[in-house]
Design an enzyme around this catalytic site. Sequence first.
Site, PDB file in Angstrom:
ATOM      1  N   ASP A   1       0.852  -1.198   0.000  1.00  0.00           N
ATOM      2  CA  ASP A   1       0.000   0.000   0.000  1.00  0.00           C
ATOM      3  C   ASP A   1       0.885   1.244   0.000  1.00  0.00           C
ATOM      4  O   ASP A   1       2.039   1.198   0.416  1.00  0.00           O
ATOM      5  CB  ASP A   1      -0.844   0.054   1.287  1.00  0.00           C
ATOM      6  CG  ASP A   1      -1.997  -0.943   1.295  1.00  0.00           C
ATOM      7  OD1 ASP A   1      -2.277  -1.564   0.255  1.00  0.00           O
ATOM      8  OD2 ASP A   1      -2.617  -1.081   2.366  1.00  0.00           O
TER       9      ASP A   1
ATOM     10  N   ARG B   1      -0.759  -0.615  -8.418  1.00  0.00           N
ATOM     11  CA  ARG B   1      -2.176  -0.320  -8.122  1.00  0.00           C
ATOM     12  C   ARG B   1      -2.308   1.199  -8.175  1.00  0.00           C
ATOM     13  O   ARG B   1      -1.627   1.908  -7.424  1.00  0.00           O
ATOM     14  CB  ARG B   1      -2.565  -0.805  -6.739  1.00  0.00           C
ATOM     15  CG  ARG B   1      -3.948  -0.247  -6.327  1.00  0.00           C
ATOM     16  CD  ARG B   1      -4.135  -0.189  -4.817  1.00  0.00           C
ATOM     17  NE  ARG B   1      -4.166  -1.480  -4.218  1.00  0.00           N
ATOM     18  CZ  ARG B   1      -3.755  -1.711  -2.969  1.00  0.00           C
ATOM     19  NH1 ARG B   1      -3.264  -0.744  -2.229  1.00  0.00           N
ATOM     20  NH2 ARG B   1      -3.817  -2.920  -2.473  1.00  0.00           N
TER      21      ARG B   1
HETATM   22  P1  FAD Z   1     -14.265   8.926  -5.013  1.00  0.00           P
HETATM   23  O1  FAD Z   1     -13.210   9.905  -5.355  1.00  0.00           O
HETATM   24  O2  FAD Z   1     -14.746   8.995  -3.619  1.00  0.00           O
HETATM   25  O3  FAD Z   1     -15.404   9.103  -6.062  1.00  0.00           O
HETATM   26  C1  FAD Z   1     -16.555   8.274  -6.086  1.00  0.00           C
HETATM   27  C2  FAD Z   1     -17.714   9.025  -6.687  1.00  0.00           C
HETATM   28  O4  FAD Z   1     -17.955  10.260  -6.019  1.00  0.00           O
HETATM   29  C3  FAD Z   1     -17.505   9.361  -8.134  1.00  0.00           C
HETATM   30  O5  FAD Z   1     -18.714   9.151  -8.796  1.00  0.00           O
HETATM   31  C4  FAD Z   1     -17.108  10.811  -8.134  1.00  0.00           C
HETATM   32  O6  FAD Z   1     -17.462  11.406  -9.357  1.00  0.00           O
HETATM   33  C5  FAD Z   1     -17.840  11.360  -6.928  1.00  0.00           C
HETATM   34  N1  FAD Z   1     -17.057  12.438  -6.245  1.00  0.00           N
HETATM   35  C6  FAD Z   1     -16.145  12.250  -5.267  1.00  0.00           C
HETATM   36  N2  FAD Z   1     -15.616  13.416  -4.866  1.00  0.00           N
HETATM   37  C7  FAD Z   1     -16.204  14.374  -5.614  1.00  0.00           C
HETATM   38  C8  FAD Z   1     -16.084  15.769  -5.671  1.00  0.00           C
HETATM   39  N3  FAD Z   1     -15.246  16.465  -4.862  1.00  0.00           N
HETATM   40  N4  FAD Z   1     -16.828  16.444  -6.570  1.00  0.00           N
HETATM   41  C9  FAD Z   1     -17.669  15.766  -7.371  1.00  0.00           C
HETATM   42  N5  FAD Z   1     -17.833  14.432  -7.359  1.00  0.00           N
HETATM   43  C10 FAD Z   1     -17.122  13.743  -6.507  1.00  0.00           C
HETATM   44  N6  FAD Z   1      -5.348   5.107  -0.949  1.00  0.00           N
HETATM   45  C11 FAD Z   1      -4.067   5.309  -0.587  1.00  0.00           C
HETATM   46  O7  FAD Z   1      -3.696   6.447  -0.281  1.00  0.00           O
HETATM   47  N7  FAD Z   1      -3.163   4.266  -0.556  1.00  0.00           N
HETATM   48  C12 FAD Z   1      -3.501   3.010  -0.913  1.00  0.00           C
HETATM   49  O8  FAD Z   1      -2.654   2.112  -0.904  1.00  0.00           O
HETATM   50  C13 FAD Z   1      -4.863   2.782  -1.298  1.00  0.00           C
HETATM   51  N8  FAD Z   1      -5.254   1.561  -1.673  1.00  0.00           N
HETATM   52  C14 FAD Z   1      -6.530   1.384  -2.147  1.00  0.00           C
HETATM   53  C15 FAD Z   1      -6.908   0.130  -2.605  1.00  0.00           C
HETATM   54  C16 FAD Z   1      -8.140  -0.052  -3.166  1.00  0.00           C
HETATM   55  C17 FAD Z   1      -8.527  -1.396  -3.680  1.00  0.00           C
HETATM   56  C18 FAD Z   1      -9.037   1.067  -3.292  1.00  0.00           C
HETATM   57  C19 FAD Z   1     -10.364   0.918  -3.952  1.00  0.00           C
HETATM   58  C20 FAD Z   1      -8.686   2.287  -2.792  1.00  0.00           C
HETATM   59  C21 FAD Z   1      -7.444   2.467  -2.206  1.00  0.00           C
HETATM   60  N9  FAD Z   1      -7.061   3.695  -1.693  1.00  0.00           N
HETATM   61  C22 FAD Z   1      -5.765   3.883  -1.299  1.00  0.00           C
HETATM   62  C23 FAD Z   1      -8.063   4.765  -1.471  1.00  0.00           C
HETATM   63  C24 FAD Z   1      -8.127   5.726  -2.648  1.00  0.00           C
HETATM   64  O9  FAD Z   1      -6.947   6.474  -2.718  1.00  0.00           O
HETATM   65  C25 FAD Z   1      -9.333   6.678  -2.510  1.00  0.00           C
HETATM   66  O10 FAD Z   1      -9.207   7.457  -1.339  1.00  0.00           O
HETATM   67  C26 FAD Z   1     -10.673   5.985  -2.455  1.00  0.00           C
HETATM   68  O11 FAD Z   1     -10.726   4.859  -3.286  1.00  0.00           O
HETATM   69  C27 FAD Z   1     -11.790   6.971  -2.908  1.00  0.00           C
HETATM   70  O12 FAD Z   1     -11.609   7.350  -4.250  1.00  0.00           O
HETATM   71  P2  FAD Z   1     -12.488   6.719  -5.439  1.00  0.00           P
HETATM   72  O13 FAD Z   1     -11.800   6.986  -6.700  1.00  0.00           O
HETATM   73  O14 FAD Z   1     -12.720   5.293  -5.146  1.00  0.00           O
HETATM   74  O15 FAD Z   1     -13.869   7.396  -5.303  1.00  0.00           O
END
Ligand code: FAD
Length: 283
Positions: free
Chosen positions: A110, A160
Site C-alpha cells: 500500500d 495499483r
Molecule cells: P471517489 O473519489 O470517492 O469518487 C466516487 C464518486 O464520487 C464518483 O462518482 C465521483 O465522481 C464522486 N465524487 C467524489 N468526490 C467528488 C467531488 N469532490 N466532486 C464531485 N464528485 C465527486 N489510498 C491510498 O492512499 N493508498 C492506498 O494504498 C490505497 N489503496 C486502495 C486500494 C483499493 C482497492 C481502493 C479501492 C482504494 C485504495 N485507496 C488507497 C483509497 C483511494 O486512494 C481513494 O481514497 C478511495 O478509493 C476513494 O476514491 P475513489 O476513486 O474510489 O472514489
Amino acid sequence: MMSIITFFARRWIAGLTLAHALDVVEQLNRRGFFTTLDHLGEDVTNKEEADTSTDQYIAILHALKERNLDRNVSIKLTQLGLAIDPELCAKNLRRIVSAAVEVGGFVRVDIEGSQWTTKTFDVVKMVKTNVAPVGAAVQAMLMRSPDDVANLIDRDIPIRLCKGAYKESSTIAHQKHADIVKHYIALMKRMLTSGIYHGIATHDEEIIGAAKRFAEENHIARDAFEFQMLMGMRRKLQKNLIDDGWRLRIYVPFGKRWLPYMLRRLHEKRENMWFFISHLFKG
Ligand code: FAD
C-alpha cells in the site's frame, strides 16, 4: 459516534480475527471476485512489533493456501518497520515475499502519506527481483506520480493506481476532484499500454468507464489488468463489473486495529465522508 463507527466497521471490515476474514474471502472468491487481505495496522515503532506483523502476514499467506483461497495480501510498510529502519523493513518485506513465492501468492505494498512515498518505493525496488511477486501502489493526486509510474514500469513492477486517501499540501498534490480524475486517467492509459498486469483501484464510474473504453479501443484484453475496490463499497457496481467479464479484486481489511482505517476514511477528506454516507443509500 462510536456506534456509527461500529456500524460502518461491520460493513467495511471483515472481522477482528483471521478466521472471520478467511470466511469473507472464501465467500467473495466463490462469487468470482479476486481478493487482497489487509491485516490492519500501521505506524509500528519497535522492531519486535514489526517482526510480529511480518510473522502474521506469513501465517496469513499459509492460511490462504490451506483453504485454497486467493493468496494476495496488502501491506503497509510502516507496519513492517519503515519508520524504524528501511533495511529492517526490506528484510521483513523480503520474508513475506518469499512466503508468497512458496504459496504462489502476491504481495501488494500500500502507499501511505507523502512522507513515506520515496522510502516505500525504495524498499519495493530493493525487494523486487525478476521473480519477486511484489507490487506497489501510486496515488494519482501526487504531482510526482507520472515519474513514479514511469520508474516502476521500467522496473517491471505492477502498480495499483488509486487517487490517494491522505490529506496532502497543494504544493505537492492536486486538490480538485476534476484535476485528480484527469491525472488518474492519463496514468491509467500509460499503465494499460505497458504490458504489465496492473490494478485500477477506484469506485469512480467516470474513471471505470474511461478504463473500459480505453481497453476496448486499444484491444487490451480484459484479463490483462484488473479493477480493484474496497470491501462493502458500491456492491452493485462490483457485481456488474464481474458479470460483464471484467476482473475485480476486493480489498478486505481485518483485525483489531480497525479504528485508524475507519477514521482515515471518515475524516481525512470531506468527500470520503459523503462517499461513505451516499453508499449507505446506493447499496
Ligand atoms: P471517489 O473519489 O470517492 O469518487 C466516487 C464518486 O464520487 C464518483 O462518482 C465521483 O465522481 C464522486 N465524487 C467524489 N468526490 C467528488 C467531488 N469532490 N466532486 C464531485 N464528485 C465527486 N489510498 C491510498 O492512499 N493508498 C492506498 O494504498 C490505497 N489503496 C486502495 C486500494 C483499493 C482497492 C481502493 C479501492 C482504494 C485504495 N485507496 C488507497 C483509497 C483511494 O486512494 C481513494 O481514497 C478511495 O478509493 C476513494 O476514491 P475513489 O476513486 O474510489 O472514489
